[in-house]
Each structure stands twice: as structure tokens, then as C-alpha cells.
Design a protein around this motif. Structure first.
Motif, PDB file in Angstrom:
ATOM      1  N   GLY A 287       0.800  -1.218   0.000  1.00  0.00           N
ATOM      2  CA  GLY A 287       0.000   0.000   0.000  1.00  0.00           C
ATOM      3  C   GLY A 287       0.835   1.270   0.000  1.00  0.00           C
ATOM      4  N   ARG A 288       0.187   2.357  -0.490  1.00  0.00           N
ATOM      5  CA  ARG A 288       0.805   3.674  -0.529  1.00  0.00           C
ATOM      6  C   ARG A 288      -0.269   4.714  -0.245  1.00  0.00           C
ATOM      7  N   ALA A 289       0.086   5.748   0.528  1.00  0.00           N
ATOM      8  CA  ALA A 289      -0.884   6.787   0.887  1.00  0.00           C
ATOM      9  C   ALA A 289      -1.388   7.484  -0.370  1.00  0.00           C
ATOM     10  N   ALA A 290      -2.715   7.777  -0.385  1.00  0.00           N
ATOM     11  CA  ALA A 290      -3.328   8.418  -1.542  1.00  0.00           C
ATOM     12  C   ALA A 290      -4.305   9.489  -1.074  1.00  0.00           C
ATOM     13  N   LEU A 291      -4.324  10.630  -1.768  1.00  0.00           N
ATOM     14  CA  LEU A 291      -5.305  11.684  -1.534  1.00  0.00           C
ATOM     15  C   LEU A 291      -6.477  11.403  -2.458  1.00  0.00           C
ATOM     16  N   THR A 292      -7.649  11.096  -1.885  1.00  0.00           N
ATOM     17  CA  THR A 292      -8.758  10.599  -2.689  1.00  0.00           C
ATOM     18  C   THR A 292      -9.963  11.532  -2.620  1.00  0.00           C
ATOM     19  N   VAL A 293     -10.736  11.516  -3.702  1.00  0.00           N
ATOM     20  CA  VAL A 293     -11.999  12.250  -3.787  1.00  0.00           C
ATOM     21  C   VAL A 293     -13.012  11.349  -4.469  1.00  0.00           C
ATOM     22  N   PRO A 294     -14.312  11.598  -4.294  1.00  0.00           N
ATOM     23  CA  PRO A 294     -15.305  10.828  -5.047  1.00  0.00           C
ATOM     24  C   PRO A 294     -15.130  11.043  -6.545  1.00  0.00           C
ATOM     25  N   ASP A 295     -15.360  10.000  -7.324  1.00  0.00           N
ATOM     26  CA  ASP A 295     -15.183  10.154  -8.771  1.00  0.00           C
ATOM     27  C   ASP A 295     -16.173  11.137  -9.370  1.00  0.00           C
ATOM     28  N   THR A 296     -17.319  11.370  -8.679  1.00  0.00           N
ATOM     29  CA  THR A 296     -18.298  12.327  -9.190  1.00  0.00           C
ATOM     30  C   THR A 296     -17.822  13.768  -9.065  1.00  0.00           C
ATOM     31  N   ALA A 297     -16.775  14.003  -8.256  1.00  0.00           N
ATOM     32  CA  ALA A 297     -16.274  15.369  -8.071  1.00  0.00           C
ATOM     33  C   ALA A 297     -15.355  15.798  -9.198  1.00  0.00           C
ATOM     34  N   VAL A 298     -14.887  14.867  -9.993  1.00  0.00           N
ATOM     35  CA  VAL A 298     -13.929  15.176 -11.058  1.00  0.00           C
ATOM     36  C   VAL A 298     -14.684  15.312 -12.379  1.00  0.00           C
ATOM     37  N   VAL A 299     -14.441  16.435 -13.061  1.00  0.00           N
ATOM     38  CA  VAL A 299     -15.089  16.720 -14.338  1.00  0.00           C
ATOM     39  C   VAL A 299     -14.029  16.698 -15.425  1.00  0.00           C
ATOM     40  N   LEU A 300     -14.327  16.041 -16.517  1.00  0.00           N
ATOM     41  CA  LEU A 300     -13.407  15.965 -17.650  1.00  0.00           C
ATOM     42  C   LEU A 300     -13.842  16.959 -18.709  1.00  0.00           C
ATOM     43  N   ARG A 301     -12.951  17.912 -19.003  1.00  0.00           N
ATOM     44  CA  ARG A 301     -13.225  18.913 -20.023  1.00  0.00           C
ATOM     45  C   ARG A 301     -11.981  19.119 -20.876  1.00  0.00           C
ATOM     46  N   ASP A 302     -12.171  19.057 -22.181  1.00  0.00           N
ATOM     47  CA  ASP A 302     -11.074  19.299 -23.129  1.00  0.00           C
ATOM     48  C   ASP A 302      -9.885  18.390 -22.856  1.00  0.00           C
ATOM     49  N   GLY A 303     -10.174  17.172 -22.455  1.00  0.00           N
ATOM     50  CA  GLY A 303      -9.115  16.209 -22.228  1.00  0.00           C
ATOM     51  C   GLY A 303      -8.382  16.376 -20.909  1.00  0.00           C
ATOM     52  N   ARG A 304      -8.828  17.282 -20.036  1.00  0.00           N
ATOM     53  CA  ARG A 304      -8.194  17.491 -18.739  1.00  0.00           C
ATOM     54  C   ARG A 304      -9.219  17.291 -17.627  1.00  0.00           C
ATOM     55  N   SER A 305      -8.687  17.016 -16.419  1.00  0.00           N
ATOM     56  CA  SER A 305      -9.559  16.768 -15.269  1.00  0.00           C
ATOM     57  C   SER A 305      -9.606  18.017 -14.388  1.00  0.00           C
ATOM     58  N   TYR A 306     -10.815  18.328 -13.901  1.00  0.00           N
ATOM     59  CA  TYR A 306     -11.016  19.520 -13.067  1.00  0.00           C
ATOM     60  C   TYR A 306     -11.892  19.162 -11.865  1.00  0.00           C
ATOM     61  N   VAL A 307     -11.735  19.966 -10.796  1.00  0.00           N
ATOM     62  CA  VAL A 307     -12.665  19.969  -9.676  1.00  0.00           C
ATOM     63  C   VAL A 307     -13.067  21.416  -9.437  1.00  0.00           C
ATOM     64  N   PHE A 308     -14.184  21.593  -8.736  1.00  0.00           N
ATOM     65  CA  PHE A 308     -14.645  22.943  -8.397  1.00  0.00           C
ATOM     66  C   PHE A 308     -14.457  23.160  -6.903  1.00  0.00           C
ATOM     67  N   VAL A 309     -13.602  24.136  -6.558  1.00  0.00           N
ATOM     68  CA  VAL A 309     -13.262  24.439  -5.174  1.00  0.00           C
ATOM     69  C   VAL A 309     -14.154  25.578  -4.686  1.00  0.00           C
ATOM     70  N   LEU A 310     -14.788  25.403  -3.516  1.00  0.00           N
ATOM     71  CA  LEU A 310     -15.691  26.404  -2.952  1.00  0.00           C
ATOM     72  C   LEU A 310     -14.888  27.408  -2.132  1.00  0.00           C
ATOM     73  N   GLY A 311     -15.123  28.691  -2.416  1.00  0.00           N
ATOM     74  CA  GLY A 311     -14.471  29.757  -1.667  1.00  0.00           C
ATOM     75  C   GLY A 311     -15.352  30.276  -0.539  1.00  0.00           C
ATOM     76  N   GLN A 312     -14.792  31.197   0.264  1.00  0.00           N
ATOM     77  CA  GLN A 312     -15.535  31.765   1.388  1.00  0.00           C
ATOM     78  C   GLN A 312     -16.717  32.614   0.927  1.00  0.00           C
ATOM     79  N   ASP A 313     -16.644  33.147  -0.268  1.00  0.00           N
ATOM     80  CA  ASP A 313     -17.732  34.002  -0.789  1.00  0.00           C
ATOM     81  C   ASP A 313     -18.819  33.201  -1.476  1.00  0.00           C
TER      82      ASP A 313
END
Length: 367
Positions: A287-313
Motif C-alpha cells: 500500500g501507498r498513501a493516496a489523496l482521494t476524492v469521489p469520482d463524481t467530483a472530477v469533471v473531464l473537459r477538453d481532455g483534462r480533469s477539473y474539480v470545483f473548489v468552494l471559496g468563502q464568498d
């Protein structure tokens, strides 16, 4: 009837009073606060640090662990019987076929007679040598004549040894007329035909030793890193059946044409694996430590992967990330995202960079 001048003045006064009341009341009503329209109601999640096993995904052929070739050790004999066929599971020493042994038995009888004759000659030579020794004591025979008798004994002994050796050879040939299994296993091929006259060394049967099948996974030089004997493997056979196995050994060299090395994976004897199949599989590394997120949080656009980060505003920002391994419904993030970030769990495909959102669920109540 003509209205009086006093009535007109009264009407004007009433209109003026109503206008003043309306103007004053309007001046006291605050202007409506215009709230920005939200794009989507969302739920957020933070990345998790988990211990994930590493995997090496590969494909390769299924082949016998070891094959044994069963050949005829003696030649010019006819196949008299066949006792095994393809697919039979056999035990070591089990008779698979027999060769006609009439000529070998006749040869054995001949060699027995030769041994008996050589033994008789030896007894005669020894007897003559004993008499010559007695006569030689009186001086009637020279030393040269006595030596000739001793040599005849030695020659008879050598002839007897040669006859015995020939007899043993014939008996070995007789045992070779029984074609037996060299080990436990499964017959995978049969070239023997009833009545065929075989030559010495001709292949009659081929067998899979112990019935063991293994997966020969093909890995490149980068994938080989960390792969060691004893590691667990999940092999997916044609049709979707999964088989658990273990790495038996890792090839020390890479093929010069394909730049790939073979990893030999032992599979259970009782599995549905068959030699000649082509399968895919996963080799599990420590095993190796991994930073994980739900697969539904990752959006594929133009061949790249993105997430949407919520700000204080309460606005989201589109952020590019580098995706690694997948495990179930989770993805590993190997770059581009802070561990403390709050990201939109799902619905990112309907968002745009800078969009305003509202929280739902327990997070909205906490605010």
C-alpha cells in the motif's frame, strides 16, 4: 346644478393631501435588496488521505507451468495398446501405452542362454586351472602354461560379465515397452496411434505437470518496479471469471523485440484457467498513501480533469488536477489540489468558473 366655488377648493385640497401621503410613504420604504441568482445547490466534500494498495495492470497468455514430453525410449516396435487420451488426469508411473514385446522377449531368452553358456565356460576354465596348478607343483607344466590357464579363467569371467550386461540391456528394453507417465498431470496432447511402429525418441504424449496453469503477464520496465514473488494477483479470465493467484517469479530479462518482461503467476489447479487463453489481471503491490476524492467530483473537459473548489464568498473556482489510481467510486489526486480544500461533490458538469452556489444538507444547517 352649478357647483359652488367652495366645493372645488375642497377637492383640490384633498388631492394635495393624498399626494403628500403617497410621496412620504414611498420615501420611507427601503429599496429592495437585489440578491445574486445562484447557479446550483451543491454539497461539498474534503479530500481524504487513505492507504491504497498499488497495482500493476497487465495482460498476457495462460500457459502450462511445466510440460513433460513422454517419448519412446526404444524403437522399431509397434504400439500394441493405448490406455490414455487427451484430458486424462494420470499419476506418476501409470501405463499410458504398450509396445509389442514379442521380439524383445525372444531376445531376452537368447541372452539368458548366452549367460548360461558363459557361466559353463567359466566353470570349465576354473576347473582346468585348478588341475593345472596341481600338476604344476610336480614340475610337469611350465610357468607359461600355467599362466595360459589363468588367462582363460579371466577371459571366461569377462565373457560372463558381458553376457550378463547384454541380458540387463534386453530387460531394460523390455521395461521400455511400457510407456508410463513421468509425473502426475493432465495429458495435453497425444501423437501415439495404435499399430504405429515408433522410432526411439518419438514423442507419444505431452502432459501438463500437476495440471498447473500459470498466467504469463507482460510488463514493461517501468511496471516491473516493485513486483516481487509472492504478491497477490487477480486474473480476469475470458467471460469475466476472476481467479486469485500469486507471483511465482519475475523474469530477469526483457525481450529485445517487445521491451517487456514476463511475470509468472501461479493459479489454483481447480480454476477455470486453460492453456491458450489470453487474460488480463492486476498485480497488487504494498500500500501507498493516496489523496482521494469521489469520482463524481472530477469533471473531464477538453481532455483534462477539473474539480470545483468552494471559496468563502460561496463562489466556486475551476481547478485543474492530475488524476491517478481508481478504486471503487474514488479517484486518487496526485497533483493540483490541497488537502484542506472544499470541493463540490457532484454536479460539476453544470457549473462554470466563478459561479455562485448554495449549500444543501448538513453543511447548510451548520452555516
Amino acid at each position: 346644478m352649478k357647483p359652488s366655488p367652495g366645493y372645488g377648493l375642497l377637492a383640490l385640497a384633498a388631492l394635495a393631501l393624498s399626494g403628500w401621503l403617497l410621496f412620504g410613504r414611498a420615501a420611507k420604504i427601503p429599496a429592495a435588496v437585489v440578491m445574486p441568482a445562484t447557479s446550483l445547490s451543491v454539497e461539498t466534500v474534503q479530500p481524504r488521505r487513505e492507504d491504497w494498495p498499488q497495482e500493476r495492470v497487465a495482460s498476457g497468455a495462460l500457459a502450462p507451468w511445466q510440460e513433460a514430453v513422454i517419448s519412446a525410449e526404444t524403437g522399431s516396435l509397434r504400439i500394441a495398446s493405448l490406455n490414455a487420451d487427451i484430458g486424462d488426469r494420470v499419476k506418476q508411473g501409470q501405463v499410458l501405452a504398450t509396445l509389442a514385446d514379442d521380439s524383445v522377449l525372444a531376445e531376452e531368452n537368447k541372452q539368458k542362454a548366452a549367460v548360461a553358456q558363459a557361466l559353463a565356460q567359466l566353470q570349465e576354465a576354473r576347473s582346468n586351472a585348478r588341475r593345472a596348478a596341481l600338476v604344476g607343483q610336480s614340475g610337469a607344466l611350465s610357468e607359461q602354461q600355467l599362466e595360459e590357464y589363468r588367462v582363460k579363467v579371466q577371459t571366461a569371467e569377462a565373457n560372463l560379465a558381458a553376457a550378463n550386461a547384454d541380458l540387463r540391456t534386453t530387460r531394460i528394453k523390455l521395461t521400455q515397452t511400457r510407456i508410463v507417465a513421468v509425473d502426475d498431470g493432465i495429458i495435453s496432447a497425444r501423437k501415439a496411434l495404435l499399430g504405429d511402429v515408433v522410432a526411439a525418441g518419438a514423442e507419444l504424449f505431452r502432459m501438463i505437470r500437476d495440471g498447473r496453469i500459470e498466467w504469463q503477464a507482460e510488463l514493461d520496465a517501468q511496471q516491473l518496479s516493485g513486483v516481487q514473488a509472492g504478491q497477490p494477483v487477480r486474473v480476469t479470465l475470458p467471460g469475466g471469471t476472476q481467479v486469485e493467484g500469486r507471483v511465482r517469479l519475475v523474469s530477469p530479462v526483457l525481450d529485445s523485440k517487445t521491451s517487456r518482461a514476463l511475470v509468472y503467476v501461479s493459479l489454483p489447479v481447480s480454476s477455470m484457467a486453460r492453456a491458450g487463453m489470453y487474460a488480463s489481471g492486476r498485480i497488487e503491490l504494498p500500500g501507498r498513501a493516496a489523496l482521494t476524492v469521489p469520482d463524481t467530483a472530477v469533471v473531464l473537459r477538453d481532455g483534462r480533469s477539473y474539480v470545483f473548489v468552494l471559496g468563502q464568498d460561496m463562489h466556486v473556482s475551476q481547478q485543474g488536477v492530475e488524476v491517478g489510481r481508481r478504486r471503487g467510486q474514488a479517484l486518487e489526486i496526485v497533483g493540483g489540489l490541497a488537502e484542506q480544500a472544499r470541493i463540490v461533490r457532484s454536479g460539476g458538469a453544470f457549473l462554470s468558473d466563478g459561479a455562485s452556489v448554495t449549500l444543501v444538507g448538513s453543511e447548510a444547517q451548520a452555516r
